[in-house]
Design an enzyme around this catalytic site. Structure first.
Site, PDB file in Angstrom:
ATOM      1  N   ASP A 132       0.809  -1.214   0.000  1.00 36.83           N
ATOM      2  CA  ASP A 132       0.000   0.000   0.000  1.00 36.83           C
ATOM      3  C   ASP A 132       0.838   1.258   0.000  1.00 36.83           C
ATOM      4  OD1 ASP A 132      -2.702  -1.451   1.759  1.00 36.83           O
ATOM      5  OD2 ASP A 132      -2.774  -0.411  -0.186  1.00 36.83           O
TER       6      ASP A 132
ATOM      7  N   ILE B  13       1.215   2.499  -3.437  1.00 36.46           N
ATOM      8  CA  ILE B  13       0.011   2.706  -4.248  1.00 36.46           C
ATOM      9  C   ILE B  13      -0.700   3.960  -3.767  1.00 36.46           C
ATOM     10  CG2 ILE B  13      -2.147   1.732  -5.059  1.00 36.46           C
ATOM     11  CD1 ILE B  13      -1.178  -0.969  -4.411  1.00 36.46           C
TER      12      ILE B  13
ATOM     13  N   GLU C  21      -7.019   0.563   1.099  1.00 35.48           N
ATOM     14  CA  GLU C  21      -6.587   1.843   1.659  1.00 35.48           C
ATOM     15  C   GLU C  21      -6.766   2.915   0.588  1.00 35.48           C
ATOM     16  OE1 GLU C  21      -2.698   2.099   3.832  1.00 35.48           O
ATOM     17  OE2 GLU C  21      -2.392   3.679   2.345  1.00 35.48           O
TER      18      GLU C  21
ATOM     19  N   ASP D 250      -6.416   6.550  -0.631  1.00 33.69           N
ATOM     20  CA  ASP D 250      -5.596   7.676  -0.207  1.00 33.69           C
ATOM     21  C   ASP D 250      -6.280   9.003  -0.472  1.00 33.69           C
ATOM     22  OD1 ASP D 250      -3.198   5.604  -1.580  1.00 33.69           O
ATOM     23  OD2 ASP D 250      -3.327   6.055   0.553  1.00 33.69           O
TER      24      ASP D 250
ATOM     25  N   HIS E 218     -15.215   9.252 -17.195  1.00 34.50           N
ATOM     26  CA  HIS E 218     -15.831   9.687 -18.445  1.00 34.50           C
ATOM     27  C   HIS E 218     -14.865  10.604 -19.153  1.00 34.50           C
ATOM     28  CE1 HIS E 218     -19.791   8.026 -17.890  1.00 34.50           C
ATOM     29  NE2 HIS E 218     -19.793   8.449 -16.647  1.00 34.50           N
TER      30      HIS E 218
ATOM     31  N   CYS F  95     -14.173   6.708 -22.649  1.00 29.91           N
ATOM     32  CA  CYS F  95     -14.536   6.893 -24.048  1.00 29.91           C
ATOM     33  C   CYS F  95     -13.449   7.713 -24.723  1.00 29.91           C
ATOM     34  CB  CYS F  95     -15.852   7.670 -24.163  1.00 29.91           C
ATOM     35  SG  CYS F  95     -17.201   6.862 -23.318  1.00 29.91           S
TER      36      CYS F  95
ATOM     37  N   SER G  10     -16.197   3.661 -25.040  1.00 30.65           N
ATOM     38  CA  SER G  10     -15.917   2.426 -24.309  1.00 30.65           C
ATOM     39  C   SER G  10     -17.201   1.974 -23.651  1.00 30.65           C
ATOM     40  CB  SER G  10     -14.886   2.686 -23.219  1.00 30.65           C
ATOM     41  OG  SER G  10     -13.636   2.878 -23.774  1.00 30.65           O
TER      42      SER G  10
ATOM     43  N   SER H 214     -19.804  -0.436 -21.255  1.00 25.41           N
ATOM     44  CA  SER H 214     -19.851  -1.038 -19.931  1.00 25.41           C
ATOM     45  C   SER H 214     -20.258  -2.501 -20.056  1.00 25.41           C
ATOM     46  CB  SER H 214     -20.842  -0.288 -19.053  1.00 25.41           C
ATOM     47  OG  SER H 214     -22.052  -0.181 -19.733  1.00 25.41           O
TER      48      SER H 214
END
Lengths: 621, 377
Positions: B61, B64, B100, B102, B146, B188, B214, B216
């Protein structure tokens, strides 16, 4: 010199306008009517689509299975209601509490201005009962409403049963982000109006109601349900509301999505949806639906509880279950699932419905015409009035070319030669007298009903209607009398000035009406504009008089009633039509006083005086 | 003496290993979900799924930075509170006890994202909110939300453009904040976001080309929303087969989700990357794998006071022995900055300008009369 300031060029322009005026007027009128008729054909009418992203991109699984419970509740409700004669408040409170809602009641009372013959009520008092389902994990800032109006004529017991069963089902779910209010009102629309006024803390119509003990947050959407049978063959949806207001088109799209998903048969204006729009049959059926919607919207009546919600900008629909002679029937579970799906999707909303259209016309449940495409129709019709006014202005100007000021028009009075003063006076008198007649038409019938019942053997409602008609007809006798009052020096072109003012007045009124209630504006324009343009003292006076009477607002109302019943395939005979007309007049006055409907004041204070001005022009000596 | 000898031998071996492991490549990750609202559930699920995969492959973590713009697990509309599912029928809950986050909710803004990338962060920011990378780090940046042609929408109120992103990466390069960077975007028209990159050592993948949307995936009627996006779903299926020892390379990642599965056409960009993608292991970016080379050569460490001097000398010797490490070839930045601007196509003047000129000419001829027109023609 410029085009408009050079007198030579201006005279040429004036001559051109005067020569082309009549053909242009006819063309414009025909174009307006043709545009309206073309609204049902494909490029002007579009498929509906869901505009709100929060509602469109989600799918829900309906799990409502409480059909038996709904029927049991309905039977209980009907039995208790028959026993007590009014709404069984205690039973409703107990049942809603047992289902798990927070229950509150509200009492209201109202004395109608005169007895209502159709609903047989005069002094109305009742109690509304409502239960609130609080959202489990959200603050109670927003809410949805499911309402069932119960009146003496339609008990709606199955609707109450379904409401209670849905409440029980919804109470067991944890995904509600808005509160849900389940409202049962007494005396149908009167109770709904009382509840709405108390909820929003306003007093618009003079209803006396007790304040609400429990509130649930700003109402985002409402659905009114009317079901009187255990099984239905179709669901009819009503969208037109008070004063022609319409809910956001997305709510109708939502309902239509669930009709398609559940395979329910859904109708608009009682008519089935045409399948193909490419041949002529589809558009013709769409034209019937469109005309029905135009007539209903023009009447300005709230066609169901939803019509009263729209005033507070709460999007609302009324769903009516129809039980006809079709083979295939749907039970309460199917209707309940559709409602559950609608409420679950409304639950996903983050803001009020605002993405889709607020002003539209519907040739079918899945087709709509947006305001940008239907407005030109009324624009063309009002252009006729503008052209006629321009022509009169030119004629007056030519006639008064010797003077520097424009002749005859009401304006700030500079030192006028004597003919100017008479011109002005000869305008003010007809205007004032017509407005006074309009005021009398508005005020006298309700005020004078008791006097009328004392002297004539009629009931109050009949007295109101007959006084209305009497004052209306008395206005026809005006021109023969006003000239005795006003000095007889009225110049010949005085009628032109009066007609100019009347045309502008009519155009302004119809324009303003058409902006908020297109149907009313268009309907009145179609009938009043041609005869208003034609009215003049010369020419075949009786013919023009007959035409003018036939296109007066009252005659338009009568004609539209006949047209409405004709479109619903239940045509009227003359006598029935006349009775319906009288009933419609009484309802119009009553609804103005109880809900604030504006048709009666508009017609009596606005259009009737205008029409009287044209009548004066016609009979100018 | 033998003991000390063996000890010193052990010491030298250890020193060697440590020295060589100085050349390890640590991976850091930034995972960003930029959408809020309940109907964008799938973006949060995308990001959490990628987070779960990289944690499984060994990234801690501390390396990241997870940015989620909205809280789907505790949204009042969630029928299963405290869960975020990524497969329908609720097979896989990607929100658990060890997630976690952030940057959460309104902290996910363009400004915070760029500050994390470039390191211009106020001194009071906790370590978990910083990107602790240096010039030997491989960085994976995954973004979803988006987007449109050239921008990505943050929180429904602001946007980051592809130019801003390219400039941020250039700042990172100049501040020596990365060795190699892998940029994955699932929105997209995602390919438009990597068009403008100009810093070296960047490889980019996108879920759709410019002009494509793109789509879903995984509609779930019980929860009432789509649970994942297609591209990320198939990337995750691919990643589920990777373990820390696998030798799969980037070319395999480029083949994930062809048009038949994804409906949109995924794209990638490798021209800025120095190495050949087929030599780049997936675990270089997705896993925490330290390259360790065992050497058989020994270095004699002498004891006492000579240790310092000799070890210093031997450091230098070792440096000569190892292959020299240097920065990858820089692009000629000076040339890029001073290059001539591209000649844009000439377009005829727009309607407003034409109208204005027409008005001016009309007024001119009105005042001075139409007879002047004949002097023009």
């Amino acid at each position: 010199m410029g085009l408009l300031s050079d007198p030579v060029r201006r005279r040429a322009l004036a001559r051109l306008v005067l020569r082309l005026n009549a053909p242009l007027c006819v063309l414009s009128y025909v174009a307006g009517i043709a545009w309206f008729l073309a609204l049902v054909f494909p490029p002007l009418t579009q498929r509906t689509y869901m505009s709100e992203n929060a509602m469109g991109s989600t799918m829900v699984e309906e799990q409502f299975a409480g059909g038996d419970r709904a029927r049991a509740f309905a039977r209980d409700f009907a039995a208790h209601r028959k026993k007590s004669g009014a709404l069984p408040v205690a039973w409703l409170e107990r049942t809603m509490r047992s289902v798990g809602l927070e229950v509150y009641t509200q009492s209201f009372s109202r004395k109608l201005p005169f007895p209502d013959e159709t609903h047989e009520r005069y002094m109305v008092s009742g109690t509304n009962v409502y239960g609130i389902l609080r959202a489990p994990r959200a603050a109670s800032t927003e809410s949805l409403v499911l309402t069932v109006p119960c009146g003496s004529d339609s008990t709606n017991s199955q609707a109450v049963g379904l409401l209670l069963a849905l409440a029980a089902h919804f109470r067991g779910q944890i995904y509600w982000a808005k509160d849900i209010v389940f409202l049962v009102t007494e005396h149908d629309l009167l109770g709904t109006e009382a509840w709405l006024e108390a909820y929003h803390d306003v007093n618009v119509t003079g209803m006396q109601s007790s304040p609400l003990q429990g509130r649930a947050g700003a109402i985002q959407a409402a659905v009114a349900l009317e079901l009187s049978s255990d099984v239905v063959t179709s669901l009819d949806v009503a969208v037109e509301g008070l004063n022609g207001q319409l809910p956001n088109l997305d709510l109708l799209n939502l309902f239509q999505t669930f009709c398609q998903k559940g395979g329910l048969l859904c109708t608009l204006q009682g008519k089935l949806q045409p399948e193909d729009w490419t041949s002529l049959d589809g558009p013709l059926q769409g034209l019937q639906t469109l005309l029905l919607m135009v007539l209903r919207q023009a009447s300005g009546r709230p066609h169901g509880s939803h019509g009263l919600f729209l005033r507070y900008r709460v999007e609302a629909l009324t769903l009516r279950g129809i039980n006809s002679f079709r083979q295939y029937k749907y039970d309460l579970v199917a209707v309940g699932k559709a409602l559950e799906g609608m409420f679950r999707k409304l639950n996903h909303l983050l803001e009020r419905l605002h993405q889709s259209f607020f002003l539209y016309l519907l040739p079918g449940l899945s087709r709509f015409v947006s305001i940008g495409l239907y407005m030109p129709a009324v624009g063309f019709l009002l252009l006729v009035l503008g052209l006629k006014a321009l022509e009169l202005w030119m004629q007056l100007h030519e006639a008064g070319m010797g003077l520097e000021e424009p002749g005859g028009a009401p304006g700030p009075s500079v030192p006028l030669p004597p003919s100017q003063g008479v011109g002005l006076a000869s305008l003010v008198a007809p205007l004032l007298i017509s407005q006074a007649m309009g005021l009398a038409l508005y005020v006298l019938p309700v005020l004078g009903q008791h006097v009328a019942t004392q002297h004539f053997p009629v009931a109050e409602a009949e007295a109101v209607v007959l006084t209305l008609l009497a004052i209306y007809a008395a206005g026809l006798a005006l021109p023969h009398n006003t000239h005795r009052v006003v000095s007889a020096q009225a110049p010949d072109r005085g009628w032109m000035a009066l007609k100019l003012v009347a045309l502008i007045y009519l155009a302004l009124q119809l324009g303003c009406i058409a902006l908020t209630n297109f149907s009313l504006g268009f309907l009145l324009a179609t009938t009043m504009v041609p005869t208003a343009a034609l009215a003049k003292p010369h020419g075949p006076r009786t013919l023009y008089a007959a035409l003018l009477v036939l296109t007066s607002p009252a005659a338009t109302l009568l004609g539209s009633l006949f047209l409405w019943r004709e479109l619903q395939e239940a045509p009227l005979s003359l006598a029935e039509g006349w009775q319906l007309f009288l009933a419609a007049l009484a309802q119009g006055v009553l609804e103005h006083h109880t809900y604030g409907a504006l048709l009666f004041p508009l017609l009596s204070l606005g259009l009737y005086p205008c029409w009287l001005l044209f009548w004066n022009v016609l009979f100018w000596k | 003496m033998a003991v000390t000898d063996s000890l010193s031998r052990a010491a030298t071996v250890l020193a060697t290993v440590l020295l060589l492991s100085f050349g390890s490549v640590a991976a850091s990750h930034i995972e960003v979900c930029t959408s809020r609202f309940w109907f964008n559930y799938r973006h949060v699920a995308n990001t959490l799924s990628v987070y779960r995969s990289v944690k499984r492959l060994g990234i801690p973590d501390s390396h990241i930075v997870l940015m989620l713009a909205d809280d789907m697990a505790c949204n009042p509309r969630n029928p299963k509170p405290a869960t975020v599912f990524s497969h329908k029928n609720m097979e896989l809950n990607v929100y658990g006890d060890d997630v976690e986050v952030d940057y959460r909710s309104y902290e996910v803004t363009v400004e915070n994202f760029l500050r994390v990338l470039t390191g211009r962060i106020p001194p009071s920011t906790p370590r978990s909110k910083r990107l602790l990378s240096d010039d030997r780090s491989n960085i994976l940046i995954y973004m979803t939300g988006h987007g449109g042609n050239g921008f990505l929408k943050f929180q429904d109120s602001e946007e980051i453009t592809n130019i801003e992103l390219a400039d941020a990466f250039e700042q990172m390069w100049q501040k020596r904040r990365y060795n190699e960077l892998l940029f994955i975007i699932d929105t997209c028209q995602g390919a438009s976001m990597y068009e403008r990159f100009y810093s070296p050592n960047i490889m980019a993948l996108a879920s759709s080309q410019v002009g494509e949307d793109s789509l879903s995936h995984q509609p779930d009627p019980a929860i009432g929303v789509h649970l994942m996006d297609r591209y990320t779903f198939y990337v995750l299926e691919f990643l589920e087969e990777i373990n820390p020892a696998s030798q799969t390379n980037m070319n395999d990642l480029f083949q994930v989700c062809p048009k038949s599965l994804c409906v949109s056409t995924p794209g990638h960009r490798t021209d800025l990357f120095q190495r050949d993608p087929k030599n780049v292991l997936i675990t270089d970016f997705f896993g925490s794998v330290r390259k360790v080379e065992i050497t058989t050569e020994t270095i004699k460490l002498q004891q006492d006071s000579e240790i310092m001097e000799s070890s210093y000398k031997e450091d230098q010797m070792d440096e000569k022995l190892m292959e020299p490490l240097k920065y990858a070839e820089q692009l000629p930045v000076a040339q890029i900055i001073h290059q001539k601007p591209k000649l844009k196509d000439w377009h005829p003047p727009g309607g407003f300008i034409l109208g204005l000129w027409a008005l001016i000419i009309m007024v001119f001829f009105k005042t001075y009369g139409i007879k002047h027109m004949k002097f023009i023609f």
